[in-house]
Enzyme design. Sequence first.
Site, short mmCIF file in Angstrom:
data_model
loop_
_atom_site.label_atom_id
_atom_site.label_comp_id
_atom_site.label_asym_id
_atom_site.label_seq_id
_atom_site.Cartn_x
_atom_site.Cartn_y
_atom_site.Cartn_z
N LYS A 285 36.08 31.55 46.08
CA LYS A 285 34.62 31.66 46.14
C LYS A 285 34.01 30.26 46.30
O LYS A 285 34.45 29.31 45.66
CB LYS A 285 34.08 32.31 44.88
CG LYS A 285 34.14 33.83 44.88
CD LYS A 285 33.38 34.40 43.68
CE LYS A 285 33.30 35.92 43.76
NZ LYS A 285 32.53 36.47 42.64
N GLU A 372 30.27 51.18 35.43
CA GLU A 372 29.10 51.60 34.66
C GLU A 372 29.33 52.91 33.91
O GLU A 372 28.88 53.06 32.77
CB GLU A 372 27.89 51.73 35.59
CG GLU A 372 27.38 50.42 36.16
CD GLU A 372 28.12 49.97 37.40
OE1 GLU A 372 27.79 48.90 37.94
OE2 GLU A 372 29.05 50.70 37.85
N ARG A 400 24.69 55.19 38.57
CA ARG A 400 26.10 55.56 38.68
C ARG A 400 26.63 56.20 37.40
O ARG A 400 27.77 56.63 37.35
CB ARG A 400 26.92 54.30 38.99
CG ARG A 400 26.27 53.37 39.96
CD ARG A 400 27.18 52.24 40.39
NE ARG A 400 27.85 52.60 41.62
CZ ARG A 400 28.98 52.06 42.05
NH1 ARG A 400 29.56 51.13 41.33
NH2 ARG A 400 29.52 52.43 43.17
#
Length: 636
Positions: A285, A372, A400
């Site tokens: 990243k 979630e 979700r």
Amino acid sequence: MPEKAEILPLLSGPEDLKRLGPRALDALAGEIRDAIVSAVARSGGHLASNLGVVELSIALHRVFSSPRDKIVWDVGHQCYAHKLLTGRAERFGELRQAEGLSGFPKRDESPHDAFNTGHASTSISAALGMLAAKGALGEGGKAIAVIGDGALTGGLAYEALSHAGHLGLPLIVVLNDNAMSISPNVGGISKYLSRLSMKSGYQKFRRYFDAAAQKIPIIGGAFFDYVVRLKRAVKAVFYIDNFFVDLGFEYVGPIDGHNLRLLERVLKDARQLGRPVVVHAITRKGKGYGFAENDPGGYHGVGAFSVSGGLDAAPDEKAPTTFTDAFSTAIVRAAERDGRVAALTAAMEKGAGLSPFRAAWPGRFYDVGIAEAHAVTFAAGLAAGGMRPVVAIYSTFIQRAVDQAIHDVALQNLPVVFALDRAGFVDGDGDTHQGLFDLALFRPIPNMTILSPAGEGELRMMLDHALALEGPAAIRYPKGRCPQEAPEMSLPLETGRGLWLRRKPESRVCLAFTGGLYPQAIEAADRLRLEGLEIDLYSLRFLKPVDEDYLEGVLNSYDAMVFAEEGIAPGGFGEYACSLALRLGCRARVGVLAAREDFAERERSLGTRAQLLRKAGLDGEGIARGILDIARKARR
């Protein structure tokens, strides 16, 4: 094509990539990184994740032929290089701006955006469905799902992997791994064996051998089973992770996700296979921008910043308190008073304001990753065990886990608190991240309390109130700074009732509003006063439960009552109030100002929260205009 600088502006689409030589490709990767850093520095966005997939994006578009081949980017916040390579370089300066380019893939923006994404763990399911559709319709082309290691914590990804292995279709899953630490020795053996297994010659030999082994008289079946067990045992010794193989995938990796030549060779091999394959690429990243490489978490989603100085170059001045900051302070204080208070999040520790809680109470902090649904049921288990869990999740992501909120929390009336950050309109990220549905989804749930703070003090009171309940509660608050609170806001909560901020006996019109619209409500009232219309202001602290007797009295006190809420109109509080007024025969003409039921409008509505509120008619001017219209109808 030129071999030096200024390559990116000359690319009209991904087919142009296939004419570039090695030196030009290396230069192009640098130009793409410069373009990404420059654009995000101006308008904000996702930086570190996009810098990490530049070579991978180039390799994918050189090996495959988009849009015939479908490339699905999981989450989608790493699609900037993809957009630059697919004819959108000229518009890239409009990234995340009103009426500009979305920061996520959008099918109506480009045919190269195969599937709209914004939430995690969806790419494998979507790509598999596209591949199955190609087969059913007799169409050619490949389907590639690009998924990060973080998104693999979502259960949907595993459901899709299992189904893909069962179908045996030639799905290509590119695992973009930017966090895993791998032993170089074992990794080297794994790379060699997996590359060998990808070769067409090996695949032909394998099919021939498997068929011949099973045809051996008497012992064929037992011999074949023995060979299969032996292969798995060998793979278990050398492979880093045999999980994909057990699901029916070929596996290649780990490979260097920044080695463009290697990526192309491996992807070409994967393209030739007639079975599902996982290509495991290791990336970094923030690659190419030192600030982001050293702090990828801090440079994940950023606002505008200085390219030369990074985020730390911003003026050294005290930032205003946001609702997230207020929640962060309130939950730490609550945990100090009560050892049962726990905090949970789904890969959003910093965004949800829980870093101070983790530092103070690490034993009561849980980051479950991008999961979630698990977070909510895990919280239900904590509550059933005697804890007081607070689940801090963005409004858009709680969608979700609605089944878990109903079935695992509310049905058992367990004391779980949902801290719904980013409720309402959210700047920059577009339609997939708007927090407009939580109220309509949570209001019908039995046993659920829903609270709507207008400022820092109210949020603190509401969290304390929610933690004292014996059942579930949700507190919804916007992304943005806390306004200066009126003195009345320090008054204690009254269950089922709101708070009067302005009330005069002669007023014939009342505006009731959800807490996040407090500044806009004040502005609307001030505008109307200048036009000669005095209105009362009623802050809807409780969106559920509601003291219906009290609200009936309010509705019978006015000629017109307008409900303004930062949520979708169908299923919202205003719709409930209209139905109550009709059922009880109340005298007030009731009007509702809310987000309209129109995905297409929001899909094009990028920009700041203020811009989105204005477009929805929920800024001060829009609310004032709506009140005037309803008041005129009431007079008629």
